[in-house]
Motif scaffolding. Structure first.
Motif, PDB file in Angstrom:
ATOM      1  N   UNK A 122     116.141 164.654  49.452  1.00 23.21           N
ATOM      2  CA  UNK A 122     115.388 165.729  50.105  1.00 23.21           C
ATOM      3  C   UNK A 122     116.299 166.856  50.549  1.00 23.21           C
ATOM      4  N   UNK A 123     117.498 166.529  51.001  1.00 27.30           N
ATOM      5  CA  UNK A 123     118.435 167.591  51.389  1.00 27.30           C
ATOM      6  C   UNK A 123     118.858 168.409  50.168  1.00 27.30           C
ATOM      7  N   UNK A 124     119.047 167.729  49.047  1.00 25.60           N
ATOM      8  CA  UNK A 124     119.425 168.447  47.819  1.00 25.60           C
ATOM      9  C   UNK A 124     118.305 169.399  47.415  1.00 25.60           C
ATOM     10  N   UNK A 125     117.047 168.923  47.547  1.00 27.68           N
ATOM     11  CA  UNK A 125     115.896 169.764  47.244  1.00 27.68           C
ATOM     12  C   UNK A 125     115.826 170.934  48.225  1.00 27.68           C
ATOM     13  N   UNK A 126     116.097 170.668  49.487  1.00 30.42           N
ATOM     14  CA  UNK A 126     116.063 171.699  50.527  1.00 30.42           C
ATOM     15  C   UNK A 126     117.054 172.821  50.222  1.00 30.42           C
ATOM     16  N   UNK A 127     118.228 172.459  49.698  1.00 26.55           N
ATOM     17  CA  UNK A 127     119.288 173.431  49.474  1.00 26.55           C
ATOM     18  C   UNK A 127     119.113 174.260  48.207  1.00 26.55           C
ATOM     19  N   UNK A 137     109.904 173.395  55.129  1.00 23.06           N
ATOM     20  CA  UNK A 137     109.343 172.881  56.385  1.00 23.06           C
ATOM     21  C   UNK A 137     108.880 171.434  56.214  1.00 23.06           C
ATOM     22  N   UNK A 138     108.249 171.160  55.090  1.00 21.97           N
ATOM     23  CA  UNK A 138     107.797 169.783  54.837  1.00 21.97           C
ATOM     24  C   UNK A 138     108.989 168.846  54.675  1.00 21.97           C
ATOM     25  N   UNK A 139     110.031 169.297  53.975  1.00 18.70           N
ATOM     26  CA  UNK A 139     111.215 168.469  53.774  1.00 18.70           C
ATOM     27  C   UNK A 139     111.916 168.175  55.093  1.00 18.70           C
ATOM     28  N   UNK A 140     111.933 169.148  55.997  1.00 13.64           N
ATOM     29  CA  UNK A 140     112.544 168.915  57.316  1.00 13.64           C
ATOM     30  C   UNK A 140     111.826 167.790  58.050  1.00 13.64           C
ATOM     31  N   UNK A 141     110.493 167.797  57.966  1.00 12.58           N
ATOM     32  CA  UNK A 141     109.712 166.741  58.614  1.00 12.58           C
ATOM     33  C   UNK A 141     110.019 165.390  57.980  1.00 12.58           C
ATOM     34  N   UNK A 142     110.053 165.356  56.641  1.00 13.14           N
ATOM     35  CA  UNK A 142     110.303 164.090  55.948  1.00 13.14           C
ATOM     36  C   UNK A 142     111.704 163.555  56.248  1.00 13.14           C
ATOM     37  N   UNK A 143     112.672 164.445  56.300  1.00 12.44           N
ATOM     38  CA  UNK A 143     114.048 164.015  56.619  1.00 12.44           C
ATOM     39  C   UNK A 143     114.107 163.435  58.031  1.00 12.44           C
TER      40      UNK A 143
END
Length: 621
Positions: A122-127, A137-143
């Motif tokens: 998810x962090x790789x996707x976020x970056x 925003x969704x990835x932050x919640x999932x992380x």
């Protein structure tokens, strides 16, 4: 003795016994087609081992493992060989969990690693530069949720196995077990030896749809033990390993017979398979007329129709045509006993035709797997009280079945808990529950405009039934998205009209003729209508247009073909083979296409169906 065990041997059955009867039994792969009686061969092999080696295995405290793909298959095989502690018959997931369950410390370590992998993904996707703000925003919640789970696993006393994963509660899902077992098997030689000693014989049914890493783990556990692997042409799941390579000294046993399909259908399935592995199935279904075995001809028809807004009406017209053409009114049946199956590619297509499209979309689209994977059988948590308590109780109330109503209430109503009833008269409580039930029946009556959310609020407010705590944040006057996974999906589900619940119930209880292409492998039906509609399915892993040739291949498709890699054509061919080979009497295929003349020309070149059985819309006029 069951009919399977007592059935005449095929040459393949004899070869299997020869492998098993050696002083050092020989491992083997069985290559067979649909309707060949693979389960019969498996059951006969299990019975033979139980008779010839059972006493020695029992004295040694050992078992014969039989791993198959579905609970239905587990039930069928268990019924045939009998309930005996000698046989360990289970699904692949259950078997793997039984193997690794004692290694709780290793499981906890792996779960921590797995959560770390998910966070990293998810962090790789976020970056990524093109990731949208909404997605970030969704990835932050999932992380954040995953990090909380990683902290919570330290307090988990024991991990268990369930439908979907919830690491903080110590629950591992199907996918976790498939990933965890190969890791443990590879890391622990002792585990391999212990399992091989406990299960000196391992049969793997439907091995082509088993995860490749799991297949390798099983091979490493029992490299010198016999196993049964079956038809790679029927690999229809993306994660499956396909054809199982022969190990050193392994035998390959071919079983070409088809005992299920009439000759017309057998011709179609052989034509489909010809461009796959080329196995030609023989024999076909026969019936005994007097003292003579006669082949069943059956029918096989292909309809090519426009992909317009008349799809449902055209399907109804096809069933009417088939009923008249075959002089068989059961083609029009919508009940289970009619033995008609309309096979659609995805659940969404059935949902649209049966009348629960919004419910399906709510719990499937952009939903966590814990919701989407539980739609088919009603196991998703928002559906569970609907499927298991609310609809059965309302149905019983309509039918005057007070026994069933009271059984459900005693089990699930907070008002009937012993500590709540202690010291107060029961009559007013029962009267209140009856009034609440009467109102619920009215809310779920034909013509009601109530929503699922209103039903759940009524049940909560009247304490008619105990509801899942997870409904709490959704049933307040102004729900606020708390960021939990699936929050928007549950909100969309609660906004659905109650009429969709009854339509959905027909589907998951199999009271409708609809089923998915994937969901019928291993089954058979008198009458099969395969619905092919790439546009409506929107399922990119398969393309019937490309398979039949009326949609051009992409550059990527051609590159994969040139590289000898699996393509969309291979996947679609196998799925189509599985669907068509379900028919015991009559087969019909309907293709909804954007350009009927172009599709008819391409289909003629494909030569899968006899030209006289390929029809356009004019046949239904």
């Amino acid at each position: 003795m069951t009919s399977r065990i007592g059935s005449p041997d095929t040459p393949a059955d004899v070869e299997v016994r020869e492998c098993l009867d050696r002083e050092v039994p020989r491992s083997f792969v069985m290559v067979a087609g649909a309707g060949s009686g693979k389960t019969t061969s498996l059951v006969k092999a299990l019975e033979h081992l139980g008779r010839t080696r059972g006493p020695a295995l029992r004295r040694a405290g050992q078992q014969i493992a039989c791993i198959t793909y579905t609970e239905v298959a587990v039930g069928e095989i268990s019924e045939d060989v009998g309930l005996s502690p000698l046989f360990h018959i289970s699904t692949i997931h259950s078997f793997l969990w039984s193997v690794i369950r004692p290694f709780q410390g290793d499981i906890a370590t792996w779960v921590g690693i797995r959560i770390g992998e998910k966070i990293a993904e998810r962090r790789e996707h976020y970056e990524r530069p093109r990731t949208q703000a909404r997605t970030r925003a969704r990835l932050e919640i999932e992380i954040a949720e995953l990090e909380a789970q990683r902290e919570a696993i330290a307090s988990v006393e024991k991990f268990t196995y369930g439908t979907g994963s919830s690491y903080a509660e110590g629950i591992l899902g199907h996918d976790d077990v498939l990933r965890l077992t190969p890791h443990c098997v590879e890391a622990h030689p002792l585990l391999r030896r212990v399992v091989a000693s406990r299960f000196p014989f391992i049969f793997v049914d439907e091995s082509q749809d088993t995860n490749p890493a799991v297949v390798e783990a099983l091979r490493s556990i029992a490299a010198e033990q016999p196993r049964m692997c079956v038809d790679p042409m029927q690999k229809i799941y993306m994660s499956g390993t396909g054809a199982v390579p022969l190990g050193d000294g392994w035998a390959e046993i071919s079983k070409p017979e088809n005992f299920r399909c009439p000759t017309s259908v057998l011709g179609v399935v052989n034509a489909i398979r010809a461009t796959g592995d080329g196995l030609v199935q023989t024999r076909g279904r026969t019936v005994k007329v007097g003292e003579v075995e006669q082949h069943v001809a059956g029918t096989a028809n292909l309809f090519v129709l426009p992909a317009d807004d008349q799809r449902s009406a055209r399907l109804a017209a096809i069933r009417t045509w088939l009923a008249a053409e075959t002089n068989d009114e059961l083609w029009l049946s919508d009940v289970f006993e009619g033995d008609v199956r309309l096979l659609v590619l995805v659940h969404r297509m059935a949902a649209a035709r049966l009348g629960f499209p919004n419910l399906y979309s709510a719990l499937n689209d952009h939903a966590p797997t814990s919701l989407s994977e539980g739609i088919a059988d009603g196991s998703a948590w928002p559906l569970r009280p609907i499927a298991q308590q609310i609809l059965p109780m309302v149905t019983a109330a309509r039918e005057g079945d007070r026994f069933t109503v009271m059984s459900i209430l005693r089990l699930a109503s907070p008002k009937l808990e012993p500590e709540r009833l202690r010291g107060q008269p029961a009559a007013p409580v029962l009267t209140g529950l009856q009034q609440a039930l009467d109102f619920l029946v009215a809310m779920l009556a034909d013509g009601s405009q109530a929503t699922v959310g209103e039903v759940m609020r009524h049940i909560r407010d009247t304490e008619l039934l105990r509801i899942d705590d997870r409904f709490g944040p959704h049933l307040v006057d102004e729900p606020v998205d708390d960021g939990s996974t699936g929050f928007p999906n549950v909100q969309a589900f609660l906004a659905c009209h109650v009429g969709e619940l009854w339509a959905y119930r027909r589907y998951f209880t199999e009271e409708s003729p609809f089923a998915t292409h994937h969901g019928v492998k291993g089954a058979q039906f008198e009458r099969v209508l395969v619905v092919v509609d790439d546009e409506e399915a929107a399922y990119h892993q398969y393309s019937y247009g490309k398979y039949f040739g009326y949609v051009p291949l992409s550059d990527n498709d051609r590159a994969r073909i040139d590289a000898g890699e699996e393509t969309v054509l291979d996947r679609t061919r196998r799925l189509f083979y599985v669907c068509c080979s379900r028919a015991v009497k009559d087969l019909a295929v309907v293709l909804f296409v954007p350009d009927v003349p172009a599709a008819l020309a391409a289909i003629a070149d494909k030569n899968l169906f006899p030209p006289a059985s390929v029809r356009g819309a004019e046949a239904l006029a």
